[in-house]
Write a protein that holds these residues in place. Structure first.
Motif, PDB file in Angstrom:
ATOM      1  N   LYS A   1       0.834  -1.211   0.000  1.00  0.00           N
ATOM      2  CA  LYS A   1       0.000   0.000   0.000  1.00  0.00           C
ATOM      3  C   LYS A   1       0.868   1.262   0.000  1.00  0.00           C
ATOM      4  O   LYS A   1       0.494   2.275  -0.601  1.00  0.00           O
ATOM      5  CB  LYS A   1      -0.945  -0.020   1.201  1.00  0.00           C
ATOM      6  N   ASP A   2       2.015   1.193   0.654  1.00  0.00           N
ATOM      7  CA  ASP A   2       2.906   2.356   0.716  1.00  0.00           C
ATOM      8  C   ASP A   2       3.546   2.693  -0.621  1.00  0.00           C
ATOM      9  O   ASP A   2       4.016   3.816  -0.820  1.00  0.00           O
ATOM     10  CB  ASP A   2       4.015   2.123   1.757  1.00  0.00           C
TER      11      ASP A   2
ATOM     12  N   TYR B   1      -6.045  -3.067  -5.488  1.00  0.00           N
ATOM     13  CA  TYR B   1      -5.416  -3.122  -4.167  1.00  0.00           C
ATOM     14  C   TYR B   1      -6.163  -4.076  -3.238  1.00  0.00           C
ATOM     15  O   TYR B   1      -5.545  -4.844  -2.486  1.00  0.00           O
ATOM     16  CB  TYR B   1      -5.363  -1.726  -3.543  1.00  0.00           C
TER      17      TYR B   1
ATOM     18  N   SER C   1       2.096   3.302  -3.193  1.00  0.00           N
ATOM     19  CA  SER C   1       1.296   4.370  -3.809  1.00  0.00           C
ATOM     20  C   SER C   1       1.892   5.742  -3.515  1.00  0.00           C
ATOM     21  O   SER C   1       1.778   6.669  -4.321  1.00  0.00           O
ATOM     22  CB  SER C   1      -0.151   4.304  -3.308  1.00  0.00           C
TER      23      SER C   1
ATOM     24  N   VAL D   1      -4.383  -7.255  -1.396  1.00  0.00           N
ATOM     25  CA  VAL D   1      -4.318  -7.229   0.062  1.00  0.00           C
ATOM     26  C   VAL D   1      -5.165  -8.341   0.671  1.00  0.00           C
ATOM     27  O   VAL D   1      -4.764  -8.985   1.642  1.00  0.00           O
ATOM     28  CB  VAL D   1      -4.758  -5.846   0.597  1.00  0.00           C
TER      29      VAL D   1
END
Length: 227
Positions: free
Chosen positions: A163-164, A201, A166, A205
């Motif tokens: 996620k980071d 995403y 992004s 995830v």
């Protein structure tokens, strides 16, 4: 809000971005594990200097936004090095990996510390009574058990790293978010494009969360079987 158009036109771009997202995340977490383990051992060392270095590193990384770290690595650090190496530049891909590795390393250091502290002290005492040195006890007895304990947390950190990535779109890394922004700039399909991005995403995830839950259940089962 033409979802059909977005799916047909944006999918190749998002798959390309997904490739970079997964590669950077995977490399970042692997390097982060090494950094985190080293910093954890330094932080738990009896040497005051090593503890101070690890403490300052963890404090800086955990106390500053990842976006600022990315800007420093991509813009600030190369400018500093240009004083010694004129014309030095850092590609977004390399800067992204460095940023993600340093960021993950600080959090993994604390995860490893918790894992080591979770290993029963009797294990250490038994190893020392058999004549193993403190370093061999750590490497052969404590760390293997601690690593096993921290596996679910490592998977969770990998999810966070994905996620980071992004954030790394801000320095031009061609990951999922950046590729979506490029498509939106051409198509002006804001709503459908970002919904489609969110689905990408969510799928990634969710799969990793299923894996994390499975591993956690397996570890609990093994502990019950061994007790």
């Amino acid at each position: 809000m033409n979802f059909g158009r977005v799916i047909s036109e944006a999918t190749p771009l998002l798959l390309q971005g997904l490739r970079y997202t997964l590669i950077v995340s995977l490399i970042g977490i692997v390097i982060g594990i090494v950094i985190g383990l080293v910093m954890c051992l330094m932080n738990m060392s009896k040497n005051k200097l090593l503890r101070s270095i690890a403490g300052v590193y963890i404090w800086i990384i955990r106390g500053t936004p990842m976006l600022v770290q990315a800007y420093f690595v991509f813009f600030g650090f190369p400018q500093l090095l240009q004083l010694l190496i004129p014309g030095f530049r850092l590609e977004a891909f390399s800067a992204g990996i460095i940023t993600l590795s340093l960021n993950a390393g600080a959090y993994l250091a604390e995860i490893f510390r918790s894992g080591i502290q979770a290993v029963p002290k009797g294990q250490t005492e038994a190893a020392r009574s058999l004549g193993l040195s403190s370093s061999k006890t750590m490497m052969k007895v404590v760390l293997p058990q601690a690593f096993k304990i921290t596996i679910p947390s490592l998977v969770n950190q990998f999810i966070i790293s994905i996620k980071d990535t992004s954030i790394l779109s801000a320095i031009g890394l061609a990951e999922l978010t950046n590729m979506t922004k490029q498509y939106v700039g051409k198509s002006y399909e804001f709503f459908a494009s970002y919904v489609y991005l969110a689905v990408f995403y969510l799928v990634i995830v969710s799969l990793l969360m299923i894996l994390s839950n499975y591993i956690e259940k397996r570890l609990k089962y093994e502990r019950k079987s061994n007790s």
